[in-house]
Write a protein that holds these residues in place. Structure first.
Motif, PDB file in Angstrom:
ATOM      1  N   CYS A   5       0.840  -1.196   0.000  1.00  0.00           N
ATOM      2  CA  CYS A   5       0.000   0.000   0.000  1.00  0.00           C
ATOM      3  C   CYS A   5       0.874   1.244   0.000  1.00  0.00           C
ATOM      4  O   CYS A   5       1.925   1.271   0.645  1.00  0.00           O
ATOM      5  CB  CYS A   5      -0.897  -0.027   1.237  1.00  0.00           C
ATOM      6  SG  CYS A   5      -2.154   1.267   1.250  1.00  0.00           S
ATOM      7  N   PHE A   7       0.371   5.659   0.149  1.00  0.00           N
ATOM      8  CA  PHE A   7      -0.623   6.706   0.384  1.00  0.00           C
ATOM      9  C   PHE A   7       0.090   7.945   0.906  1.00  0.00           C
ATOM     10  O   PHE A   7       1.180   7.866   1.500  1.00  0.00           O
ATOM     11  CB  PHE A   7      -1.674   6.236   1.399  1.00  0.00           C
ATOM     12  CG  PHE A   7      -1.085   5.613   2.632  1.00  0.00           C
ATOM     13  CD1 PHE A   7      -0.667   6.410   3.709  1.00  0.00           C
ATOM     14  CD2 PHE A   7      -0.910   4.242   2.726  1.00  0.00           C
ATOM     15  CE1 PHE A   7      -0.108   5.847   4.833  1.00  0.00           C
ATOM     16  CE2 PHE A   7      -0.336   3.667   3.845  1.00  0.00           C
ATOM     17  CZ  PHE A   7       0.069   4.469   4.912  1.00  0.00           C
ATOM     18  N   TYR A  11      -3.154  10.398   5.133  1.00  0.00           N
ATOM     19  CA  TYR A  11      -4.188   9.354   5.105  1.00  0.00           C
ATOM     20  C   TYR A  11      -3.749   8.102   5.871  1.00  0.00           C
ATOM     21  O   TYR A  11      -4.362   7.040   5.733  1.00  0.00           O
ATOM     22  CB  TYR A  11      -4.518   8.971   3.663  1.00  0.00           C
ATOM     23  CG  TYR A  11      -5.258  10.035   2.884  1.00  0.00           C
ATOM     24  CD1 TYR A  11      -6.528  10.458   3.270  1.00  0.00           C
ATOM     25  CD2 TYR A  11      -4.687  10.622   1.762  1.00  0.00           C
ATOM     26  CE1 TYR A  11      -7.207  11.445   2.562  1.00  0.00           C
ATOM     27  CE2 TYR A  11      -5.363  11.599   1.036  1.00  0.00           C
ATOM     28  CZ  TYR A  11      -6.614  12.010   1.451  1.00  0.00           C
ATOM     29  OH  TYR A  11      -7.281  12.976   0.753  1.00  0.00           O
ATOM     30  N   ILE A  94      -5.736   9.030  -2.777  1.00  0.00           N
ATOM     31  CA  ILE A  94      -5.773   8.567  -1.390  1.00  0.00           C
ATOM     32  C   ILE A  94      -4.867   7.353  -1.194  1.00  0.00           C
ATOM     33  O   ILE A  94      -4.084   7.307  -0.253  1.00  0.00           O
ATOM     34  CB  ILE A  94      -7.214   8.230  -0.960  1.00  0.00           C
ATOM     35  CG1 ILE A  94      -8.060   9.509  -0.940  1.00  0.00           C
ATOM     36  CG2 ILE A  94      -7.238   7.548   0.408  1.00  0.00           C
ATOM     37  CD1 ILE A  94      -9.519   9.278  -0.589  1.00  0.00           C
ATOM     38  N   ALA A  95      -4.955   6.368  -2.096  1.00  0.00           N
ATOM     39  CA  ALA A  95      -4.129   5.181  -1.884  1.00  0.00           C
ATOM     40  C   ALA A  95      -3.996   4.337  -3.142  1.00  0.00           C
ATOM     41  O   ALA A  95      -4.885   4.307  -4.000  1.00  0.00           O
ATOM     42  CB  ALA A  95      -4.702   4.321  -0.761  1.00  0.00           C
TER      43      ALA A  95
END
Length: 255
Positions: A5, A7, A11, A94-95
Motif C-alpha cells: 500500500c 498513500f 491518510y 488517497i491510496a
C-alpha cells in the motif's frame, strides 16, 4: 496473501481500511462503471471516494506486472501525484493498494477523493448547451496547458474529462490516467490529442481557433490537423466495429 500500500502521509489513519478494501469493495453496491475494471463510489471513514478495482491480470501479465512493469493501479496513483506537482487538476489521490497471491500480483485498487463535477465534456458534445462554445474554448486552453506542461493523456476521451462550472469559467479535471506519457509536446503534434472526442468539424473549429491563438500555430493548419486526426480515429473505430460484427457472423451492415 501479501499486501502492499502507498498513500500520502495524511491518510495514514486509513491503513486498516486499506487492508480491508477487498471486502469493502465487494460488499458495496454503488457501482458507477463496470467493464474490464470497476469503479464504485464508497464512503471511507467519512470521505466520499471513488475506488477503482482493476481486473486481475491473466497469468502471464501477473508475472509481467509483478517483476517487469508497474501495475495500472501504481501508474494511476503516481501519475496523479505528478499531475498535482504540475498544478493540473485531478481527483485527490488517497491510496494505491496491491494484493499478491503466490508471489504474483492479484487484486489492485486505486482510491481517490470524489471530484464533485457537473458533467463531462461528452455533454456539450451531445447536447445543445447555451455555453457550449465557451466550454470548447476553455477546453482547448486547458488542453494547451497540459501540453505545455508535457502531459499526454493516452485516453483523452469524453468520459475522462470532468467539468465543474465555477463563478467565472470552468474547472477541468482528468481521470483514468494510468495510460499517460510525460514528454515534450510541440503544438502541431498536440492537435492529435483531440482525436478521441468524436467531435464534429464545427466543434473542432472552435477548439482549433483557441489552440492556434495560444500556440501561435496557423489557424487553418491547426483545424486541418485536428480534423485529419479525428477522421482517422473515426475510420479506425468504425472498421473495428464492422470487423467485430463480421467475426460474430452479423452481416446486417455491409463491410
Amino acid at each position: 496473501m501479501n499486501f502492499k500500500c502507498d498513500f500520502p502521509p495524511h491518510y495514514s489513519y486509513l491503513q486498516e481500511t486499506f487492508k480491508n478494501i477487498r471486502s469493502i469493495f465487494s460488499g458495496d453496491t454503488h457501482s458507477i462503471h463496470k467493464a474490464r475494471n470497476e469503479l464504485k463510489i464508497i464512503e471511507l471513514d467519512g470521505i466520499k471516494t471513488v475506488v477503482k478495482s482493476f481486473k486481475v491480470p491473466h497469468f502471464f501479465n501477473r508475472i509481467v506486472y509483478t517483476f517487469f512493469r508497474k501495475s495500472k493501479a501504481y501508474k494511476s496513483f503516481h501519475n496523479t501525484l505528478r499531475l498535482q506537482h504540475l498544478d493540473i487538476s485531478t481527483p485527490q489521490p488517497i491510496a494505491l493498494i496491491e494484493f499478491f497471491s503466490s508471489g504474483l500480483l492479484s487484486d489492485s485498487y486505486f482510491i481517490a477523493e470524489y471530484f464533485d463535477y457537473d458533467f463531462t465534456i461528452r455533454t456539450p458534445l451531445l447536447e445543445p448547451l447555451e455555453d457550449r462554445e465557451a466550454i470548447f474554448t476553455a477546453f482547448a486552453a486547458y488542453t494547451y496547458d497540459l501540453h505545455q506542461k508535457g502531459v499526454w493523456h493516452l485516453d483523452y476521451s469524453p468520459g475522462n474529462i470532468l467539468i465543474k462550472k465555477m463563478e467565472e469559467g470552468y474547472q477541468f479535471a482528468i481521470v483514468d490516467i494510468n495510460r499517460m506519457e510525460f514528454k515534450n509536446i510541440c503544438p502541431i503534434d498536440g492537435c492529435e490529442n483531440f482525436n478521441k472526442l468524436w467531435a464534429s468539424d464545427e466543434e473542432l473549429e472552435i477548439m482549433g481557433h483557441e489552440y492556434a491563438r495560444l500556440s501561435g500555430l496557423d489557424e487553418a493548419l491547426t483545424i486541418h490537423e485536428m480534423k485529419r486526426h479525428n477522421d482517422a480515429n473515426k475510420r479506425t473505430k468504425n472498421f473495428k466495429k464492422r470487423l467485430k460484427r463480421v467475426l460474430k457472423g452479423d452481416f446486417s451492415t455491409p463491410v
